[in-house]
Design a protein around this motif. Structure first.
Motif, PDB file in Angstrom:
ATOM      1  N   GLU A 124     -30.607  -0.560  25.703  1.00 29.24           N
ATOM      2  CA  GLU A 124     -30.191   0.678  26.347  1.00 29.24           C
ATOM      3  C   GLU A 124     -31.037   0.970  27.581  1.00 29.24           C
ATOM      4  OE1 GLU A 124     -31.622   3.875  26.553  1.00 29.24           O
ATOM      5  OE2 GLU A 124     -33.460   3.577  25.425  1.00 29.24           O
ATOM      6  N   ARG A 174     -33.861  10.503  18.986  1.00 28.92           N
ATOM      7  CA  ARG A 174     -33.877   9.046  19.043  1.00 28.92           C
ATOM      8  C   ARG A 174     -33.227   8.488  17.776  1.00 28.92           C
ATOM      9  NH1 ARG A 174     -39.614   7.107  21.727  1.00 28.92           N
ATOM     10  NH2 ARG A 174     -39.919   8.917  23.111  1.00 28.92           N
ATOM     11  N   TRP A 177     -19.086   1.053  14.784  1.00 29.78           N
ATOM     12  CA  TRP A 177     -19.792   1.938  15.723  1.00 29.78           C
ATOM     13  C   TRP A 177     -18.779   2.724  16.535  1.00 29.78           C
ATOM     14  CZ3 TRP A 177     -23.930   4.428  17.291  1.00 29.78           C
ATOM     15  CH2 TRP A 177     -24.022   4.869  18.620  1.00 29.78           C
ATOM     16  N   GLU A 230     -19.167   6.157  19.263  1.00 32.31           N
ATOM     17  CA  GLU A 230     -20.062   7.177  19.806  1.00 32.31           C
ATOM     18  C   GLU A 230     -19.335   8.510  19.966  1.00 32.31           C
ATOM     19  OE1 GLU A 230     -20.332   6.551  24.493  1.00 32.31           O
ATOM     20  OE2 GLU A 230     -20.591   4.669  23.370  1.00 32.31           O
ATOM     21  N   ASP A 238     -27.197   7.282  25.350  1.00 32.14           N
ATOM     22  CA  ASP A 238     -27.665   6.032  25.946  1.00 32.14           C
ATOM     23  C   ASP A 238     -27.897   5.050  24.811  1.00 32.14           C
ATOM     24  OD1 ASP A 238     -27.652   7.492  28.255  1.00 32.14           O
ATOM     25  OD2 ASP A 238     -29.801   7.343  28.661  1.00 32.14           O
ATOM     26  N   HIS A 239     -27.195   3.930  24.823  1.00 36.49           N
ATOM     27  CA  HIS A 239     -27.319   2.972  23.726  1.00 36.49           C
ATOM     28  C   HIS A 239     -26.905   1.591  24.212  1.00 36.49           C
ATOM     29  CE1 HIS A 239     -23.048   2.108  22.850  1.00 36.49           C
ATOM     30  NE2 HIS A 239     -22.846   3.292  23.398  1.00 36.49           N
ATOM     31  N   LEU A 250     -25.340  -0.512  21.602  1.00 35.69           N
ATOM     32  CA  LEU A 250     -24.751  -0.977  20.352  1.00 35.69           C
ATOM     33  C   LEU A 250     -23.338  -1.499  20.577  1.00 35.69           C
ATOM     34  CD1 LEU A 250     -25.903   1.746  17.828  1.00 35.69           C
ATOM     35  CD2 LEU A 250     -26.726  -0.592  18.018  1.00 35.69           C
ATOM     36  N   LEU A 261     -32.295   2.407  18.381  1.00 35.07           N
ATOM     37  CA  LEU A 261     -30.933   2.005  18.709  1.00 35.07           C
ATOM     38  C   LEU A 261     -30.419   2.687  19.966  1.00 35.07           C
ATOM     39  CD1 LEU A 261     -29.472   2.369  15.102  1.00 35.07           C
ATOM     40  CD2 LEU A 261     -30.250   0.259  16.201  1.00 35.07           C
ATOM     41  N   GLY A 262     -30.991   3.809  20.311  1.00 31.52           N
ATOM     42  CA  GLY A 262     -30.546   4.574  21.462  1.00 31.52           C
ATOM     43  C   GLY A 262     -30.979   6.008  21.308  1.00 31.52           C
ATOM     44  N   LYS A 263     -30.442   6.866  22.165  1.00 29.08           N
ATOM     45  CA  LYS A 263     -30.768   8.286  22.041  1.00 29.08           C
ATOM     46  C   LYS A 263     -29.550   9.122  22.382  1.00 29.08           C
ATOM     47  CE  LYS A 263     -32.481   7.341  26.449  1.00 29.08           C
ATOM     48  NZ  LYS A 263     -33.389   6.423  27.059  1.00 29.08           N
TER      49      LYS A 263
END
Length: 667
Positions: A14, A344, A364, A366, A375-376, A378, A392-394
């Motif tokens: 990310e 996070r 997955w 989002e 923001d990722h 995946l 993994l992201g935020k």
């Protein structure tokens, strides 16, 4: 200074995707690098070009300076953005870029070197008038780091105190020591982790400020002598000294305190001749006094909350400063609008000391909505590997005020769909609803006693009933496929079927009576549920449960059924036809590696008596050290690993034979 339109991003995941997004919008051609483990990663697809640098571990790939420089030269790039993490605060990398004729997007190697060492940084900012926490850092290079000297200094400072790695941050090499009796063991552990993470086991000691706020100030400087700050971020909620929730502005900082802390941060940046984006971190006590912690000479993971309340793109600013342009605004033009909160997302098990997790991402999706940013990196079918950080992201939410941001973030976490490795999504949802957080009162002690999130050994009866119905549907449809006849049924279905489902270490027993078609009566723990499976598609079913219509996300993997309920992931394994379980469950005495990693220490010897809870070994994985503990009283009868060994998840390390240990007698 001018730079070519080709930019290499020396990072992954990310982080690389975030930088690529702005760089492309600014007109740059972007180049990604990738390890063998990241061959199919999303950041390689986002960039205009991607170059393989080989290796799997960070040391073999993203931390190999020669490989990164060679990739930049091969790509014809004239600038390198290090992202945040990996080589972002490596003075040797900044120097190597300069020697190779590459523009490094960040401050000079000399500034990184100065601020990268907590001892030197603390001495430097103290001379610039910035308040610092009382402690010991022996400013002379030849100062002693001997155990006796450090113990004496610890006694002088007083307990509790913090041991910190002088050469790094991010919670690695950091230990809270409550008393003199535990100092030696904590010192040994901190040194070991610091040496592995930063290549130096030098440490500093600081008085522990418990129940304080962790406040950081975003600073920016250009080559024209302009230095400004963009306000604060509150990063108080942490586990293992690593941030998991950040917000701006801080509920504890008013305009006057913001001005004082901002002035101190700007003074530190100006004194060292800073260039670009940086963060000056402070601890804020209840009296309103603040103390310097460290300066991060890079962009931070949590920079999106600052972007969302100021409206500025900090990566665009970094590129502009590197081109030699002045900052686009003055200090007087910086304003904060609304409130932003970031969480996070980690592949970790909150119910087991936040132990990092690995494995495939089965599903997955989002979330989206007004004020929501994620923001990722995946991708369904991708793998969370043991080689890199488990973040993994935020997920970030903005609102007109803090409460609106909090509500939006809570809703977005509920809409986020992740089935794969265990994660902290449900934990974060619960955290956002805690009275202390809602009131804006959380300090660094907030997660020390998270009794509001007790371990749940089994799912509720509602979830068990849904799992039993979907498990039954899976068997029926598999039988239909084998027979070639859709919805074929035979036999007497008036008698209830018994299903045995295993969820973690729990054996769950359900009885299911077929009521015609895809309608069932499911009996769980003395409660009956009427369930109709109206649709059964891949990864999603439409159900009616006791008259309530709902959509249930699920994934089938081999004999396992994964359900997603309220942000929590449940894994059910059908053990109905399995033989009776043996004693190899809890308290087996088989101490195995919870994931791939390296054994740092073995604390026991063959034939040694141990008690349940004793630390047997310490392993390092995903940038952190993890103590492995005995799960029963007994005697060590087998040592299957040694310090320095690379081990695989599930590999046997130590075997303990159960025996009674004498408790001793008193006269």
């Amino acid at each position: 200074m001018s730079i070519s339109p080709t930019l290499l991003i020396a990072n992954r995941g990310e982080i690389a995707r975030r930088i690529i997004r702005t760089a492309r919008a600014e007109g740059y051609s972007t180049v990604a690098v990738y390890s063998d483990a990241d061959r199919d990663a999303l950041h390689t697809r986002d960039a205009d070009r991607a170059l393989a640098i080989g290796g799997q571990t960070p040391a073999e790939s993203y931390l190999d300076i020669d490989k990164i420089i060679a990739a930049a030269q091969k790509a014809g790039a004239a600038a390198v953005h290090p992202g945040y993490g990996f080589l972002a605060e490596n003075a040797g990398f900044a120097r190597a870029c300069a020697e190779a004729g590459l523009v490094f997007i960040g401050p000079s190697a000399e500034v990184i070197e100065l601020m990268g060492n907590k001892r030197r940084a603390k001495d430097f900012v103290a001379n610039a008038g910035v308040p610092c926490i009382p402690g010991f850092s022996h400013s002379d290079p030849g100062g002693s780091q001997g155990d006796d000297t450090l113990m004496a200094e610890a006694q002088r400072i007083g307990f509790p105190l913090m041991i910190k790695a002088a050469a790094g941050g991010g919670g690695r090499g950091m230990r809270l020591v409550q008393d003199a009796g535990s100092f030696a063991a904590q010192l040994r552990s901190a040194r070991s982790e610091a040496l592995g993470a930063f290549g130096s086991d030098e440490i500093i000691l600081e008085k522990a400020l418990l129940d304080a706020r962790h406040i950081e100030i975003q600073v920016f400087a250009d080559s024209h002598g302009n230095v400004i700050h963009l306000g604060e971020r509150d990063c108080s909620i942490q586990r293992r000294h690593q941030k998991i929730v950040e917000e701006s502005p801080s509920p504890a900082v008013d305009a006057q305190l913001r001005e004082r802390m901002g002035a101190a941060a700007v003074a530190a940046a100006r004194a060292c001749g800073y260039l670009g984006a940086g963060t000056v971190e402070f601890l804020l006590d209840r009296s309103g006094d603040f103390y310097f912690l460290e300066m991060n000479t890079r962009l931070q993971v949590e920079h999106p909350v600052t972007e969302m309340v100021t409206g500025f793109d900090l990566v665009a600013w970094q590129l502009a400063v590197a081109r030699g342009e002045p900052l686009p605004v003055t200090q007087q033009a910086v304003t904060q609008r609304g409130h932003a909160i970031e969480v996070r997302l980690y592949a970790e098990d909150p119910e087991n000391q936040f132990l990092p997790q690995t494995g495939p991402v089965h599903h997955w999706r989002e979330p989206a909505g007004e004020g929501i940013r994620i923001d990722h990196a995946l991708l369904q079918g991708s793998e969370v590997s043991p080689f890199y950080d488990p973040m993994l992201g935020k997920l970030i939410a903005w609102g007109r005020d803090r409460e609106e941001a909090r509500r939006r973030l809570h809703r977005a976490l509920g809409e986020l769909q992740l089935i794969g490795p265990k994660n902290n999504i449900h934990f974060l949802r619960q955290l956002l609803q805690q009275p202390g957080f809602v009131a804006g009162e959380a300090t660094t002690a907030f997660l020390e006693d998270a009794n509001w999130y007790p371990a749940q050994p089994a799912p509720d009866t509602w979830t068990q009933a849904i799992a039993a119905a979907l498990n039954h549907e899976r068997h029926l449809r598999a039988a239909d496929r084998r027979s070639g006849r859709a919805n074929w049924r035979s036999g007497d279905h008036s008698l209830p079927l018994h299903y045995q489902l295993q969820c973690d270490a729990q054996e769950l027993h359900c009885r299911l009576a077929c009521r015609g078609g895809h309608s069932y009566r499911v009996m769980v723990e003395g409660r009956d549920f009427d369930i109709e499976v109206r649709q059964f598609a891949d990864r999603c079913a439409r159900l009616t449960v006791d008259g309530v219509e709902l959509e249930q996300r699920f994934v089938r993997v081999d004999n396992a059924l994964f359900l997603l309920r309220d942000g929590r992931q449940w894994q059910f394994v059908d053990t109905t036809q399995a033989p009776a379980r043996t004693a190899l469950a809890q308290g087996s005495g088989h101490i195995t590696a919870p994931m791939d990693g390296c054994i740092v220490e073995i604390h026991v010897q063959a034939n040694q008596a141990v008690r349940c809870g004793d630390t047997i070994a310490v392993m390092e994985a995903m940038k952190m050290e993890h103590p492995l503990k005995a799960d029963r009283d007994g005697t060590v009868i087998k040592l299957a690993a040694s310090a320095g060994d690379q081990v695989r998840g599930g590999q046997l390390l130590v075997q303990i034979e159960p025996v009674e240990i004498a408790t001793g007698a008193t006269s």
